[in-house]
Structures are given as C-alpha cells and as structure tokens.
Motif scaffolding. Structure first.
Motif, short mmCIF file in Angstrom:
data_model
loop_
_atom_site.label_atom_id
_atom_site.label_comp_id
_atom_site.label_asym_id
_atom_site.label_seq_id
_atom_site.Cartn_x
_atom_site.Cartn_y
_atom_site.Cartn_z
N VAL A 70 0.87 -1.29 0.01
CA VAL A 70 0.12 -0.05 0.00
C VAL A 70 1.10 1.15 0.16
O VAL A 70 0.43 2.31 -1.03
CB VAL A 70 -1.17 0.41 1.01
CG1 VAL A 70 -1.64 1.27 1.28
CG2 VAL A 70 -1.83 -1.52 0.92
N GLU A 113 -8.44 6.49 0.19
CA GLU A 113 -7.81 5.17 -0.96
C GLU A 113 -6.73 4.68 -0.03
O GLU A 113 -7.62 3.41 0.57
CB GLU A 113 -7.76 5.29 -2.52
CG GLU A 113 -8.20 3.85 -2.93
CD GLU A 113 -8.90 3.52 -2.92
OE1 GLU A 113 -8.74 2.00 -2.88
OE2 GLU A 113 -10.00 4.15 -2.97
N ASP A 114 -5.67 5.26 0.85
CA ASP A 114 -4.39 4.75 1.37
C ASP A 114 -5.35 4.20 2.30
O ASP A 114 -4.71 3.44 3.23
CB ASP A 114 -3.91 5.80 1.37
CG ASP A 114 -2.46 5.17 2.24
OD1 ASP A 114 -1.15 4.76 1.90
OD2 ASP A 114 -2.33 4.87 3.48
N LYS A 167 -8.61 3.51 3.56
CA LYS A 167 -9.31 2.62 3.23
C LYS A 167 -8.70 1.65 3.55
O LYS A 167 -9.09 0.50 3.87
CB LYS A 167 -9.83 3.32 1.74
CG LYS A 167 -11.43 1.93 1.32
CD LYS A 167 -11.81 2.42 0.32
CE LYS A 167 -12.67 1.26 0.18
NZ LYS A 167 -13.54 1.83 -1.20
N ARG A 168 -7.82 1.02 2.80
CA ARG A 168 -6.93 0.10 1.83
C ARG A 168 -6.47 -0.23 3.36
O ARG A 168 -6.23 -1.83 3.72
CB ARG A 168 -5.68 0.00 1.22
CG ARG A 168 -6.98 -0.33 -0.55
CD ARG A 168 -5.27 -0.36 -1.73
NE ARG A 168 -6.26 0.94 -2.41
CZ ARG A 168 -6.00 0.48 -3.74
NH1 ARG A 168 -4.76 -0.23 -3.81
NH2 ARG A 168 -6.33 1.45 -5.26
N ASN A 201 -7.75 -7.03 -0.87
CA ASN A 201 -7.86 -5.50 -0.47
C ASN A 201 -6.71 -4.74 -0.66
O ASN A 201 -6.83 -3.18 -0.39
CB ASN A 201 -8.06 -5.38 1.06
CG ASN A 201 -9.85 -5.87 1.45
OD1 ASN A 201 -10.84 -5.09 1.00
ND2 ASN A 201 -10.32 -7.02 1.13
N THR A 202 -5.42 -5.08 -0.50
CA THR A 202 -3.78 -4.57 -1.34
C THR A 202 -4.51 -3.85 -2.15
O THR A 202 -4.13 -2.95 -2.52
CB THR A 202 -2.74 -4.82 -1.18
OG1 THR A 202 -2.56 -5.45 0.86
CG2 THR A 202 -1.93 -4.47 -1.61
N GLY A 217 -7.42 -3.23 -4.35
CA GLY A 217 -8.51 -2.16 -3.86
C GLY A 217 -9.63 -2.75 -4.74
O GLY A 217 -9.04 -3.57 -5.60
N TYR A 218 -10.20 -2.26 -5.04
CA TYR A 218 -11.81 -2.48 -5.28
C TYR A 218 -12.19 -1.03 -6.56
O TYR A 218 -12.79 -0.52 -6.10
CB TYR A 218 -12.81 -3.31 -5.20
CG TYR A 218 -12.69 -4.59 -4.42
CD1 TYR A 218 -12.72 -5.42 -5.54
CD2 TYR A 218 -12.51 -4.71 -2.91
CE1 TYR A 218 -12.84 -6.77 -4.82
CE2 TYR A 218 -12.56 -6.41 -2.63
CZ TYR A 218 -12.48 -7.28 -3.00
OH TYR A 218 -12.07 -8.34 -2.79
N ARG A 255 -10.93 -8.42 -10.56
CA ARG A 255 -10.28 -8.50 -9.32
C ARG A 255 -11.31 -9.46 -8.57
O ARG A 255 -12.30 -10.43 -8.60
CB ARG A 255 -11.95 -7.29 -8.18
CG ARG A 255 -10.57 -5.97 -8.59
CD ARG A 255 -9.81 -5.28 -8.46
NE ARG A 255 -8.70 -4.46 -8.15
CZ ARG A 255 -8.42 -4.39 -9.17
NH1 ARG A 255 -7.84 -4.78 -10.16
NH2 ARG A 255 -7.10 -3.12 -9.31
#
Length: 213
Positions: A43, A52-53, A55-56, A95-96, A98-99, A204
């Motif tokens: 991350v 976003e950082d 969140k992950r 999750n690293t 992301g979506y 994903r």
C-alpha cells in the motif's frame, strides 16, 4: 455473533491432539499478524490518495483481527485453521489491490465472514462496473471458475451460470455443502471481470468464508 468453542477440543480429534491444534493456532495467528506488514508495504508503494490509502489499510487491519478471531474461536482442526488462515491472506491481497468497481458476495445477507447450515447454500454475487462498463462472472483459472478450500468437499453448481455481460450483475449460485457438518469451514473466491467494448478491462477476486453452524 461468533460462536465460541465449547471446550476447546476438536470435535474429531482426541484430547491428546488438542494442544497441538492450539499451538498451531498460536503460530498461525502470529503469521497473519506478521504477513500483514508485507501487504501494508505494498500500500505504501502504491502512493495512493489519502482516502484510498486509509481505506485499504483499515481493511487489512480489520481482516487480521477477524481472521485471527476465527482461527481462535471457529477452527477446531489443523485443516480448519489452514482454511481460515489462507482465506485471510487471500482477503489481504485482494484489499491491497483495492476494488475499483463495486463487488459484493452475500451468504445469508452477510459478506466476508458468514454462517450457514449444512446442505444447499445460496450465494448471491453482485457487481456494477464503472462509467457504464459491463460486468460478468470470471474464471479463477482457465479450467476452474472458483477457488475453493474447505474442511469437507463442497461444489458450486455452475450449469446455470451464463457467460454473459450484465449492466448490473446480480446472480444466485447454489453451493452443495451436504457433506459438511457443524464446525466445518469453507472459503471460496469468485472473480468478476469488468468489460469495456467487449474486452476485459479489469478483474477482481472477492473471497468469502462460511462457518457451517
């Protein structure tokens, strides 16, 4: 609510084996706590926008906490500990990355960490693409649509899965878990592909664990 161990003894192993399962749990809990640092480092490497950082990172920390809770309280055998641990590692990797588009997998209206009875289990997969892109259920490998790991054999029925694109994916799949018993665990990964102008643009995986209660 997460069910608690009644006596800490695996239901299919003698008491002389319980200490080794408990030792293995401690080892795997420590491993999950250690390996999360590798994903957090990725991350860092991505240099994401602050929201976003965060969140992950929050998701990775939440996965560590929840996975270790399941290792401690749900898993009753070495095999079950492995299923839960690998599920957590898979979730951290997802999750690293992301979506970038919306995906959800639901079992009994729960996601990520779920509970079901033995028998036929309904799996609801939902997804929406970005900016009008279409979505469809993808394949984990060329000959394998889903990645499945479980303490007893399970099969996801695929005969009614249509290989088509949707504006909004909302499908129900049946998992045959008739061979499962209470305290079994099942981890499975579904792949969703985002399609732009007929071409796969992004994909994903989303991993879900089921505790058979």
């Amino acid at each position: 609510m997460l069910p608690l161990d009644k006596d800490g003894v695996p239901h299919d192993e003698g008491s002389e084996r319980a200490s080794s399962v408990e030792d293995y749990k401690v080892t795997c809990i420590q491993f999950i706590e250690d390996i999360c640092n590798d994903y957090l480092a990725w991350v860092d490497y991505y240099k994401l926008p602050p929201d976003e950082d965060k969140k992950r990172r929050d998701m990775i920390h939440a996965i560590v906490e929840r996975t270790n809770e399941w290792i401690a309280k749900v898993a009753t055998t070495i095999k079950a500990v492995d299923v839960v641990m690998n599920d957590g590692i898979q979730k951290m990797a997802e999750n690293t990355a992301g979506y970038p588009f919306q995906i959800g997998v639901f079992v009994n209206n729960m996601s990520g960490y779920t509970i079901a009875k033995p028998g036929m289990i309904d799996i609801n997969i939902k997804a929406v693409g970005r900016d009008g892109s279409k979505v469809k259920l993808g394949w984990h490998q060329k000959e394998k649509r889903f990645l499945i790991s479980s303490t007893n054999p399970v099969v996801i029925e695929e005969s009614n899965v249509m290989n088509q694109e949707f504006e909004m994916l909302d499908i129900h799949l049946n998992m045959d878990a008739k061979k499962c018993h209470p305290r079994d665990v099942i981890s499975f990964t579904a792949i969703v592909a985002e399609i732009k102008e007929g071409q796969e643009y992004d994909r994903r995986g989303i991993t879900t664990i089921i505790h058979i209660g």
